[in-house]
Design an enzyme around this catalytic site. Structure first.
Site, PDB file in Angstrom:
ATOM      1  N   LYS A  45       1.252   3.997  -3.171  1.00  0.00           N
ATOM      2  CA  LYS A  45       1.041   5.453  -2.865  1.00  0.00           C
ATOM      3  C   LYS A  45       2.015   6.070  -3.279  1.00  0.00           C
ATOM      4  O   LYS A  45       2.121   7.513  -3.870  1.00  0.00           O
ATOM      5  CB  LYS A  45       0.500   5.894  -1.352  1.00  0.00           C
ATOM      6  CG  LYS A  45      -0.698   5.139  -1.022  1.00  0.00           C
ATOM      7  CD  LYS A  45      -2.000   5.802  -2.073  1.00  0.00           C
ATOM      8  CE  LYS A  45      -2.073   7.319  -1.473  1.00  0.00           C
ATOM      9  NZ  LYS A  45      -3.222   7.985  -2.302  1.00  0.00           N
ATOM     10  N   TYR A  63       0.959  -1.350  -0.067  1.00  0.00           N
ATOM     11  CA  TYR A  63       0.016  -0.112  -0.044  1.00  0.00           C
ATOM     12  C   TYR A  63       0.960   1.176   0.098  1.00  0.00           C
ATOM     13  O   TYR A  63       0.721   2.153  -0.861  1.00  0.00           O
ATOM     14  CB  TYR A  63      -0.913   0.097   1.286  1.00  0.00           C
ATOM     15  CG  TYR A  63      -1.644   1.388   1.549  1.00  0.00           C
ATOM     16  CD1 TYR A  63      -2.522   1.786   0.358  1.00  0.00           C
ATOM     17  CD2 TYR A  63      -1.391   2.313   2.614  1.00  0.00           C
ATOM     18  CE1 TYR A  63      -3.156   3.087   0.369  1.00  0.00           C
ATOM     19  CE2 TYR A  63      -1.895   3.434   2.386  1.00  0.00           C
ATOM     20  CZ  TYR A  63      -2.797   3.989   1.445  1.00  0.00           C
ATOM     21  OH  TYR A  63      -3.357   4.966   1.479  1.00  0.00           O
TER      22      TYR A  63
END
Length: 328
Positions: free
Chosen positions: A144, A140
């Site tokens: 990002k 994750y």
């Protein structure tokens, strides 16, 4: 002015849509075909059903002057790795290309402090800090970071793109809920007999969305702005919840090896057998770091509000109760 918003059904997005409507903007909101539209119910919003990777997304953006790209895929489960990169990285690339083709004048891209990474030895860091991508915990955070690079590249090529990096928002409309909302809910449900010795930066979600609008109005293209407020240990947050609710905060800490062991068994053994895991390994690995941030740049350059976290927590608790998430 007409504004296009991705991620409008989520926690930050729904609060942003409300602010934009209050400020007199007309809003188009991109939603997935099967999204829960509860957070947009009753609002004067044009709903556009589609996907971040749709090739004709630029056509849906036509007639809008501004774009807020808030949507992201959030998961700490290792099985969701491909979806994270497809939605967060390739989706951001496609959204920014669509904005350019549609003639969008200015974009605010919602990154995250996750893309910045955590300072070593509990150090408080600002926008000038960057963890090496290989040291970012989990896919994750890595997705990002890579998505933010797409925004930086677009800005370097002349596209007006301002990047905002929210920390951990607190407040109403946390429909999913977010990890911070999940902490609040587990506290309210008495499902937290102990806590991990970790720390985060927290901010009222209404300050986060005001920061988005201020970034549109005042932000420098290609720059990133941390939208945060107060650094607290998890115990300090739980003590605030105790004062607000009258429920007792947990007093015992959990040694990190215990949830790490549970998470490893969950993801490496039970999940491949088709059983639903309960603890994400990357989530526990993240919690071993204190993720503290300095938001003074956004306060100084954007006039980012710094509202009381007690108010945000009270409003979050009241919203969860009013929506039937928990009975008090």
């Amino acid at each position: 002015m007409n504004v296009f918003v991705t991620g409008g059904t989520g926690f930050v997005g729904a609060n942003l849509v409300r602010l934009l409507l209050q400020e007199g903007y007309s809003v188009k909101a991109l939603v997935r075909p099967h999204s829960n539209l509860g957070n947009l119910q009753g609002l004067d919003v044009e709903i556009i059903k589609g996907d971040l990777n749709d090739f004709n997304l630029w056509q849906q953006m036509q007639g809008c002057q501004y774009l807020f790209h808030v949507a992201a895929h959030y998961s700490l489960w290792q099985k969701d790795r491909d979806a994270l990169y497809r939605n967060n990285v390739l989706g951001t690339r496609n959204v920014l290309a669509a904005a350019k083709k549609a003639g969008i004048e200015r974009t605010v891209y919602t990154s995250s402090v996750a893309a910045i990474g955590a300072g070593k030895f509990d150090k408080v860091v600002d926008e000038t800090y960057q963890s090496p991508v290989e040291e970012l915990v989990g896919d994750y955070k890595k997705s990002k970071f890579l998505a933010e690079q797409e925004a930086i590249v677009a800005a370097s090529r002349g596209q007006e793109v301002v990047i905002v990096n929210p920390s951990s928002p607190i407040g109403p409309l946390d429909i999913k809920p977010t990890p911070t909302g999940d902490i609040i809910l587990r506290f309210l449900r008495r499902q937290m007999p102990a806590y991990l010795d970790t720390g985060l930066n927290f901010i009222d979600v209404r300050d986060v969305v005001r920061g988005h609008l201020l970034a549109l109005q005042k932000g420098k293209s290609g720059d990133r702005y941390i939208l945060g407020h107060q650094n607290l240990t998890l115990k300090e947050l739980l003590d605030k919840l105790e004062l607000i609710t009258g429920l007792s905060a947990p007093q015992r800490t959990v040694p990190a090896w215990l949830p790490l062991s549970v998470a490893w068994v969950d993801e490496k053994i039970l999940a491949p057998l088709g059983k639903q895991p309960s603890v994400p390994l990357d989530g526990v690995r993240m919690a071993k770091q204190r993720m503290y941030y300095n938001a003074s740049k956004a306060v100084r350059e954007l006039n980012l509000p710094q509202s009381s976290l007690n108010t945000a927590l009270k409003d979050a608790v009241n919203w969860f109760v009013s929506q039937g998430y928990v009975n008090l």
